[in-house]
Enzyme design. Structure first.
Site, short mmCIF file in Angstrom:
data_model
loop_
_atom_site.label_atom_id
_atom_site.label_comp_id
_atom_site.label_asym_id
_atom_site.label_seq_id
_atom_site.Cartn_x
_atom_site.Cartn_y
_atom_site.Cartn_z
N TYR A 1 -12.04 -15.11 3.02
CA TYR A 1 -11.05 -14.06 3.29
C TYR A 1 -10.53 -14.17 4.73
CZ TYR A 1 -8.95 -9.55 4.17
OH TYR A 1 -8.08 -8.57 4.54
N TYR B 1 -2.66 -12.74 2.66
CA TYR B 1 -2.38 -12.41 1.26
C TYR B 1 -1.18 -13.17 0.69
CZ TYR B 1 -5.51 -8.44 2.08
OH TYR B 1 -6.58 -7.66 2.38
N LYS C 1 0.82 -1.22 0.00
CA LYS C 1 0.00 0.00 0.00
C LYS C 1 0.85 1.27 0.00
CE LYS C 1 -3.42 -2.82 0.00
NZ LYS C 1 -2.84 -4.10 0.45
C1 LIG Z 1 -3.64 -5.36 0.23
C2 LIG Z 1 -2.68 -6.48 0.14
C3 LIG Z 1 -2.59 -7.29 -1.01
C4 LIG Z 1 -3.53 -7.16 -2.17
O1 LIG Z 1 -3.27 -6.03 -2.95
P1 LIG Z 1 -4.51 -5.34 -3.71
O2 LIG Z 1 -3.90 -4.19 -4.37
O3 LIG Z 1 -5.50 -5.01 -2.64
O4 LIG Z 1 -5.05 -6.35 -4.65
C5 LIG Z 1 -1.63 -8.27 -1.06
N1 LIG Z 1 -0.81 -8.49 -0.01
C6 LIG Z 1 -0.87 -7.75 1.12
C7 LIG Z 1 0.05 -8.08 2.22
C8 LIG Z 1 -1.81 -6.72 1.23
O5 LIG Z 1 -1.86 -6.01 2.35
#
Ligand SMILES: *Cc1c(COP(=O)(O)O)cnc(C)c1O
Length: 337
Positions: free
Chosen positions: A263, A289, A49
């Site tokens: 999720y 993720y 992010k």
């Molecule tokens: C938010 C996030 C993602 C996914 O990215 P997006 O841009 O939301 O698809 C992947 N890995 C981590 C650790 C994240 O925080």
């Protein structure tokens, strides 16, 4: 791709390293695996992010905002990085945390990203799962405006065309690194959620005619929905960039076979991937993720989906702070000697 036309602040320790994974490659018997260390973006323990926030906070400051409002799941890495970025630029921050995972351990609600949000003094409001979180975000924005603030709303995951520019930058950075190393990248793989990371990578890699396909491993939505979300955002990002022609629909591919029960819900593959990367390469993935993204990559390799002589780059999107919300999956308390 002329990115300096957009408002931007500096947040990222870039370029993030592009590293070979020799022991994981050997363990799996090929293809050659590389990792783009976007877990090392440098802001508040890092993550993907941060790149998006360079453009989002830049835009907020250009609009004279006083207060950032955003939303995410309880253990949102996005909210944690947004809180840090906002603080660094003298902005207040309100975060709406959706109780999307309702059956977590106590640590899920009081440790990891939640703890860091509190250290950044984000004003946190919780919401039950299943609301229209975008509408909630706008509601809070209106309330703050009525109180005399100038709120700037950042959607979940920072995923709009402005945020996705951060991953156009990453695509450029990756190509420069590959050229410097003499590395022919055959494929990029990463975890995809709110779609901004994949949308930016696809817009960047396609817009630069790299010929490198991107595979997003989904963490929430089914494949068709995820691909639609990514493609729509990638096309808007493409337009914002002013690239000529149409973005190919086939450039967007997602695989949602590794979501498991839902999720933020653990899977055996995720636990294995977190342990493997830690024990073979000294790298921490996350449970929501990158652990599921890597679990997908490992399974696709084991089932022969990729050529043994390919060079595959896994983009590590960060999130290891989330491990502290899932302690019981990985560890047990020590006895006091
Ligand atoms: C938010 C996030 C993602 C996914 O990215 P997006 O841009 O939301 O698809 C992947 N890995 C981590 C650790 C994240 O925080």
């Amino acid at each position: 791709m002329h990115l300096s036309r957009f408002h931007r602040v500096k947040l990222t320790h870039a370029p993030t390293p592009l590293e070979y994974l020799p022991r994981l490659t050997e363990y799996l018997g090929g293809p050659r695996l590389y990792i783009k260390r976007d877990d090392c973006t440098g802001l508040a323990t890092g993550g993907n992010k941060t790149r998006k926030l360079e453009f989002l906070i830049g835009d907020a400051l250009a609009q004279g905002a006083t207060h950032i409002v955003t939303q995410g799941a309880t253990q949102s890495n996005h909210v944690r990085q947004t809180a840090a970025a906002a603080r660094k630029h003298g902005l207040r921050v309100t975060a709406l945390l959706e109780t999307r995972v309702a059956d977590g351990a106590p640590e899920y609600y009081n440790n990891g990203n939640v703890l860091l949000d509190q250290i950044f003094d984000a004003s946190i409001e919780t919401r039950p799962a299943g609301l229209d979180m975008n509408a909630e975000l706008h509601g809070v924005g209106e309330r703050l405006r009525a109180q005399g603030e100038r709120p700037y709303l950042i959607p979940g995951g920072g995923s709009n065309p402005i945020g996705a520019l951060g991953y156009v930058v990453c695509a450029q950075e990756l190509l420069v690194q590959a050229n410097d190393l003499g590395l022919k990248i055959d494929r990029v793989v990463h975890a995809t959620g709110s779609a901004g990371t994949q949308a930016g990578l696809v817009a960047g890699l396609e817009g630069l005619n790299s010929g490198i396909p991107v595979l997003g491993i989904g963490v929430r939505a089914p494949k068709e929905k995820q691909e639609e979300n990514v493609y729509n955002l990638a096309r808007q990002t493409w337009e914002l960039l002013g690239v000529r022609g149409d973005l190919r629909r086939e450039a967007v591919e997602a695989n949602s076979d590794y979501v498991g029960p839902g999720y933020g819900q653990p899977t055996d593959g995720m636990v294995e991937a977190v342990r493997l990367l830690a024990q073979l390469e000294g790298i921490l993935l996350d449970p929501v993720y990158s652990g599921k993204g890597m679990a997908g990559l490992i399974d696709l390799i084991r089932t022969g989906r990729f050529g043994k002589d390919e060079n595959i780059v896994f983009v590590h999107t960060g999130g290891a702070v989330g491990l502290f919300g899932y302690r019981e999956l990985f560890g047990s308390p020590l006895e006091r000697a």
